[in-house]
Design an enzyme around this catalytic site. Sequence first.
Site, PDB file in Angstrom:
ATOM      1  N   GLY A  27       0.818  -1.218   0.000  1.00  0.00           N
ATOM      2  CA  GLY A  27       0.000   0.000   0.000  1.00  0.00           C
ATOM      3  C   GLY A  27       0.845   1.258   0.000  1.00  0.00           C
ATOM      4  N   ARG A  48       8.330   5.581   2.062  1.00  0.00           N
ATOM      5  CA  ARG A  48       8.943   6.201   3.249  1.00  0.00           C
ATOM      6  C   ARG A  48       9.334   7.666   3.010  1.00  0.00           C
ATOM      7  NH1 ARG A  48      10.648   0.729   3.867  1.00  0.00           N
ATOM      8  NH2 ARG A  48       9.949  -0.086   5.870  1.00  0.00           N
ATOM      9  N   VAL A  75      11.474   4.193 -10.405  1.00  0.00           N
ATOM     10  CA  VAL A  75      10.974   5.522 -10.795  1.00  0.00           C
ATOM     11  C   VAL A  75      11.596   6.545  -9.839  1.00  0.00           C
ATOM     12  CG1 VAL A  75       8.930   6.970 -11.115  1.00  0.00           C
ATOM     13  CG2 VAL A  75       8.805   4.522 -11.594  1.00  0.00           C
ATOM     14  N   GLY A  86       5.903   4.877  -8.390  1.00  0.00           N
ATOM     15  CA  GLY A  86       6.709   3.660  -8.590  1.00  0.00           C
ATOM     16  C   GLY A  86       5.797   2.441  -8.724  1.00  0.00           C
ATOM     17  N   HIS A  87       4.820   2.327  -7.794  1.00  0.00           N
ATOM     18  CA  HIS A  87       3.827   1.246  -7.922  1.00  0.00           C
ATOM     19  C   HIS A  87       3.012   1.428  -9.205  1.00  0.00           C
ATOM     20  CE1 HIS A  87       4.220   1.605  -3.410  1.00  0.00           C
ATOM     21  NE2 HIS A  87       4.445   0.330  -3.575  1.00  0.00           N
ATOM     22  N   LEU A 110      11.545   6.828  -5.771  1.00  0.00           N
ATOM     23  CA  LEU A 110      10.265   6.946  -5.074  1.00  0.00           C
ATOM     24  C   LEU A 110      10.113   5.800  -4.075  1.00  0.00           C
ATOM     25  CD1 LEU A 110       7.701   8.160  -7.738  1.00  0.00           C
ATOM     26  CD2 LEU A 110       9.394   9.434  -6.432  1.00  0.00           C
ATOM     27  N   SER A 111       9.599   6.144  -2.897  1.00  0.00           N
ATOM     28  CA  SER A 111       9.400   5.158  -1.838  1.00  0.00           C
ATOM     29  C   SER A 111       8.289   5.653  -0.926  1.00  0.00           C
ATOM     30  CB  SER A 111      10.696   5.014  -1.031  1.00  0.00           C
ATOM     31  OG  SER A 111      10.428   4.449   0.241  1.00  0.00           O
ATOM     32  N   HIS A 126       2.448   4.875  -4.836  1.00  0.00           N
ATOM     33  CA  HIS A 126       3.004   6.079  -5.469  1.00  0.00           C
ATOM     34  C   HIS A 126       3.349   5.740  -6.911  1.00  0.00           C
ATOM     35  CE1 HIS A 126       6.787   4.005  -4.982  1.00  0.00           C
ATOM     36  NE2 HIS A 126       6.614   3.951  -3.673  1.00  0.00           N
TER      37      HIS A 126
END
Length: 281
Positions: free
Chosen positions: A30, A186, A175, A35-36, A183-184, A33
């Site tokens: 979940g 966190r 990404v 990246g997902h 991107l993470s 962002h």
Amino acid sequence: VEIVRTISALREALTQCRRGKLLGLVPTMGALHAGHGRLLERARQECGVVVASLFVNPLQFDRRDDFESYPRDLEADATFCAARGVDFLFAPSSVEMYPAPLATYVDVVRLGDHLCGRHRPGHFRGVATVVAKLFNIVQPDRAYFGEKDRQQLAIVQRMVRDLDFPVEIVPVETVRAPDGLALSSRNSRLDAAGRAAAPLLYRALKVAAQLVEEGEVSVERIKERALEVLRSDPLLRVEYLEVVDPEWLQPLEVVKGPAILAAAIWIGDVRLIDNLTVTPR
Ligand code: PAF
């Protein structure tokens, strides 16, 4: 997107709708962002049915505070999935996934000895075990994993090969924000000063990669230069910076073939990781 909470309901829905179509799985925790988004878009392009899973897996957290502070927002994640044409969002509870304490785990040896595995005891056992469960629940033809979590990707690929899971693992490029920061989920926990310092992680890896491309083979010298970059800002604390071989992720002393440069840093209580794959001239 249809939100499904139980294993039996998901199995039933997938039996109904897969009928010879390629089924793609994007496993996530979940806090979705861009990246997902890249993983979901790729799955959507390639597969007739797309399942995203959303499960903050307690088994892979080595620190309770990290598990508890992990961002959770099912509604926002469902909207994100709907916008990318995801068919099913599998969001089980912990009790659904682990109704009783486990007696069976998946442990991929050696690949977890260094990098994140060395600093997060039990983490990759938790990842491999939950991914194996998700593969058995969803039975995807393809599963999409980001290259940002390079060690996780290598461990899942090895598990699939060793245990004959009938799934193709599709690696998807990291990404990055315009300043290079990977991107993470966190990143959202960084304050303004931390966010400003965070791109040094990518910059240090780029400096190291450039040295390799220019013909430097000594890992000691490569690490020295990259560490200089990381240490240039007192907000950053280096957890590890390693140069490893892509097959077994073991530390190298000289770079003679393809290698992975990987690092983890802390900014306050936020841990960030990144990696680059390099091939010497
Ligand atoms: O990369 C992640 O978000 C997790 O490690 C994964 C693969 C969903 C397993 O919990």
